[in-house]
Design an enzyme around this catalytic site. Structure first.
Site, mmCIF file in Angstrom:
data_model
loop_
_atom_site.group_PDB
_atom_site.id
_atom_site.type_symbol
_atom_site.label_atom_id
_atom_site.label_comp_id
_atom_site.label_asym_id
_atom_site.label_seq_id
_atom_site.Cartn_x
_atom_site.Cartn_y
_atom_site.Cartn_z
ATOM 1 N N TRP A 42 -9.459 5.902 -0.860
ATOM 2 C CA TRP A 42 -9.852 6.491 -2.133
ATOM 3 C C TRP A 42 -8.943 5.914 -3.190
ATOM 4 O O TRP A 42 -7.954 5.245 -2.883
ATOM 5 C CB TRP A 42 -9.783 8.023 -2.088
ATOM 6 C CG TRP A 42 -8.503 8.591 -1.566
ATOM 7 C CD1 TRP A 42 -7.317 8.697 -2.228
ATOM 8 C CD2 TRP A 42 -8.296 9.107 -0.231
ATOM 9 N NE1 TRP A 42 -6.370 9.226 -1.397
ATOM 10 C CE2 TRP A 42 -6.948 9.510 -0.187
ATOM 11 C CE3 TRP A 42 -9.107 9.252 0.888
ATOM 12 C CZ2 TRP A 42 -6.392 10.059 0.960
ATOM 13 C CZ3 TRP A 42 -8.552 9.805 2.042
ATOM 14 C CH2 TRP A 42 -7.213 10.200 2.063
ATOM 15 N N GLU A 81 -5.080 3.334 -10.928
ATOM 16 C CA GLU A 81 -5.793 2.053 -10.757
ATOM 17 C C GLU A 81 -6.947 1.946 -11.755
ATOM 18 O O GLU A 81 -7.170 0.897 -12.363
ATOM 19 C CB GLU A 81 -6.351 1.956 -9.344
ATOM 20 C CG GLU A 81 -5.318 1.978 -8.238
ATOM 21 C CD GLU A 81 -5.974 1.878 -6.899
ATOM 22 O OE1 GLU A 81 -6.359 0.747 -6.527
ATOM 23 O OE2 GLU A 81 -6.131 2.896 -6.210
ATOM 24 N N ARG A 123 -0.234 4.652 2.918
ATOM 25 C CA ARG A 123 -0.178 4.405 4.363
ATOM 26 C C ARG A 123 0.074 5.635 5.230
ATOM 27 O O ARG A 123 -0.003 5.553 6.452
ATOM 28 C CB ARG A 123 0.860 3.334 4.665
ATOM 29 C CG ARG A 123 0.453 1.937 4.240
ATOM 30 C CD ARG A 123 1.537 0.913 4.570
ATOM 31 N NE ARG A 123 2.513 0.817 3.492
ATOM 32 C CZ ARG A 123 3.658 0.141 3.620
ATOM 33 N NH1 ARG A 123 3.990 -0.418 4.762
ATOM 34 N NH2 ARG A 123 4.478 0.054 2.582
ATOM 35 N N CYS A 135 0.808 -1.214 0.000
ATOM 36 C CA CYS A 135 0.000 0.000 0.000
ATOM 37 C C CYS A 135 0.842 1.266 0.000
ATOM 38 O O CYS A 135 1.653 1.494 0.901
ATOM 39 C CB CYS A 135 -0.928 0.024 1.218
ATOM 40 S SG CYS A 135 -2.017 1.464 1.241
#
Ligand code: HEM
Ligand SMILES: N=C(Nc1cccc(CNC[C@@H]2CCCN2)c1)c1cccs1
Length: 356
Positions: free
Chosen positions: A231, A236, A64, A61
Site C-alpha cells: 500500500w 509518496e 518491511r 523499503c
C-alpha cells in the site's frame, strides 16, 4: 549458478528449520539439474520464501515489518501475452481487495536462454503523460512510456488521469498492449477535512502501487516479470507524485487557494501547502477505506522491524537516503541513525528498460 543456488537453499532450510538430510538431498538434486539442463527450478515453497526474503532485503523499503505476509502467486506455467494479461488482472483484483490492500507478488517464468517475459510498464496502474504545445497534461514521468504506447497503436483520451495500457512482451516478439477494464481500477478522489475548496482541484490518485519494472533474483534465477504491490505511504502521493515540480506540481495552486504569500520563501508557503496536501491524501484514503500509512506510523513499524530482526540475530541493512520520508524526516528515528547499505540476495533489482 550452483553457488547462488546453494547459498539460497541453505538459508531457506536453516530459517524454516528443515533437517540437514533433506537439505543435502535437495542440493544434490539441484546440482544434477544444473549439470544436465544448465539451470534448475525452485519448488513453490522455495519460490514463496525467496520472494519474502527479497522484500526483507530491500534496503530502500520502510514497509518491511510485514515481509512474512507477502501473498505469492506462482504463474510460471503461463506462455502467452493473453494468459499473462489475465493473470495481471487477477493480481490487481486480489491485491485491491475492495480497498483492504493485500501485499502480493505474481511471478512469471524466469529468464532462461532466449526465453523471457517483460512487462514494459513501470507500475501496472499509472497515469499517462502528454507533451502538448501548451505544456504537459497528466504525469510528466509517463511521457516517454505514453509515446511508446501510442506507437503501438494505443490512443488515450488526452486527460490528466488516463490509465495506461498494460504492455507485455514474450521473448523477442513485438509487445502486445491491453486496456485494463476501468471497473477494476480503484481510485480515491482527494478532498480536505477542513478546506471545502480542495475538492474543486479535481485531484485523485489510484489506490494500489504495483511495481512491474523490477526483476526478482532468487538462488541465481532471474524473474524479469514479477510485479509486486504493497500500500502507499501518504508522502509518496502527496509529497512527490502531486508535489514535485516535474510531476503534477500542485503546491503553488494549493498555496494560492490557502491565501499564502508566495512572494517570500520565509512565509513557508511550500511547507504549509505540502502539509495540507498530505493531510488531504491521508484523510481521503482513510474515509474511503483504502489502505494507506502515514510516514510517522510507517517509521514506527520500521522500528519494530529492526527490533524483531535484532531478536532473530540478523543485521538490518538499509539505504538511509531512501528510508527517511520526504516530509519531516528528522521527526523519525530513522533520520538519527546510520544503516548498512549492504545488498543481500534474494532481492529486487532494476533492470534495463525494454524500450528507448
Ligand atoms: C506493505 C506496504 C509497503 C509500504 C508502505 C512500502 C513503502 C515503500 C516506500 C515508501 C518506498 C520508497 C519508494 C519511493 O520513494 O519511490 C519503498 C521502496 C521499495 N519497496 Fe516497499 N513498501 C511496502 C511493501 C513492499 C512490498 C510488498 C515489496 C516487495 C515484495 C516492497 C519492495 C520495495 C522495493 C524493492 C523498494 C525500492 C524500490 C526502488 O529502488 O525504486 N515494498 N517501499
Ligand atoms: N508503496 C510503494 N511504493 C513504492 C515502492 C517501490 C518503488 C516505488 C516507485 N519508486 C520510483 C519512484 C520514481 C523515482 C523515485 N520514486 C514506489 C510500493 C509499491 C509496490 C510495493 S510497495
Amino acid at each position: 549458478m550452483f553457488k547462488d543456488a546453494e547459498e539460497f537453499i541453505r538459508l531457506y532450510y536453516y530459517e524454516t528449520k528443515k533437517d540437514d538430510e533433506a537439505l543435502e538431498k535437495r542440493l544434490i538434486e539441484i546440482n544434477e539439474q544444473i549439470e544436465k539442463y544448465g539451470q534448475y527450478e525452485l519448488t513453490y515453497d522455495e519460490l514463496d520464501y525467496g520472494a519474502k526474503l527479497a522484500w526483507r532485503n530491500s534496503n530502500r523499503c520502510i514497509g518491511r515489518l510485514f515481509w512474512k505476509n507477502l501473498k505469492v502467486i506462482d504463474k510460471r506455467e503461463l506462455q502467452t501475452e493473453t494468459q499473462i494479461f489475465e493473470a495481471l488482472l487477477e493480481h490487481i483484483n486480489t491485491a485491491t481487495n475492495k480497498g483492504r490492500i493485500r501485499p502480493t507478488i505474481t511471478i512469471f517464468l524466469p529468464t532462461v536462454g532466449n526465453q523471457s517475459i517483460r512487462i514494459w510498464n513501470h507500475q501496472l496502474i499509472r497515469y499517462a503523460g502528454y507533451q502538448t504545445e501548451h505544456g504537459v497534461i497528466g504525469d510528466p514521468d509517463s511521457i516517454v512510456f505514453t509515446e511508446v504506447c501510442q506507437k503501438l497503436g494505443w490512443r488515450g483520451k488526452g486527460g490528466p488521469f488516463d490509465i495506461l495500457p498494460l504492455v507485455i512482451q514474450v521473448n523477442d516478439h513485438p509487445p502486445k498492449w491491453f486496456e485494463i477494464p476501468e471497473e477494476m481500477i480503484l481510485e480515491v478522489p482527494l478532498r480536505h477535512p477542513n478546506y471545502e475548496w480542495f475538492a474543486d482541484l479535481n485531484l485523485k490518485w489510484y489506490a494500489v502501487p504495483i511495481i512491474s519494472s523490477m526483476k526478482l533474483e532468487i538462488g541465481g534465477i532471474t524473474y524479469s516479470a514479477a510485479p509486486f504491490n504493497g500500500w502507499y505511504m501518504g508522502t509518496e502521493i502527496a509529497a512527490r507524485n502531486l508535489a514535485d515540480e516535474n510531476r503534477y506540481n500542485m503546491l503553488p495552486k494549493i498555496a494560492d487557494l490557502m491565501g499564502l504569500d508566495r512572494k517570500t520563501n520565509a512565509s513557508l508557503w511550500k511547507d504549509r501547502a505540502l502539509v495540507e496536501l498530505n493531510t488531504a491524501v491521508l484523510h481521503s484514503f482513510k474515509e474511503d477505506g483504502v489502505s494507506i500509512v502515514d510516514h510517522h506510523t510507517a517509521a514506527h513499524q520500521f522500528k519494530q522491524f529492526e527490533e524483531k530482526e535484532r531478536e532473530m540475530g540478523r543485521e538490518v541493512t538499509g539505504n538511509w537516503v531512501w528510508l527517511i520520508p520526504p516530509v519531516s524526516p528528522a521527526t523519525t528515528h530513522i533520520f538519527h541513525k546510520p544503516y548498512n547499505n549492504k545488498v543481500n540476495k534474494p532481492n529486487y533489482f532494476y533492470q534495463q528498460l525494454p524500450y528507448e
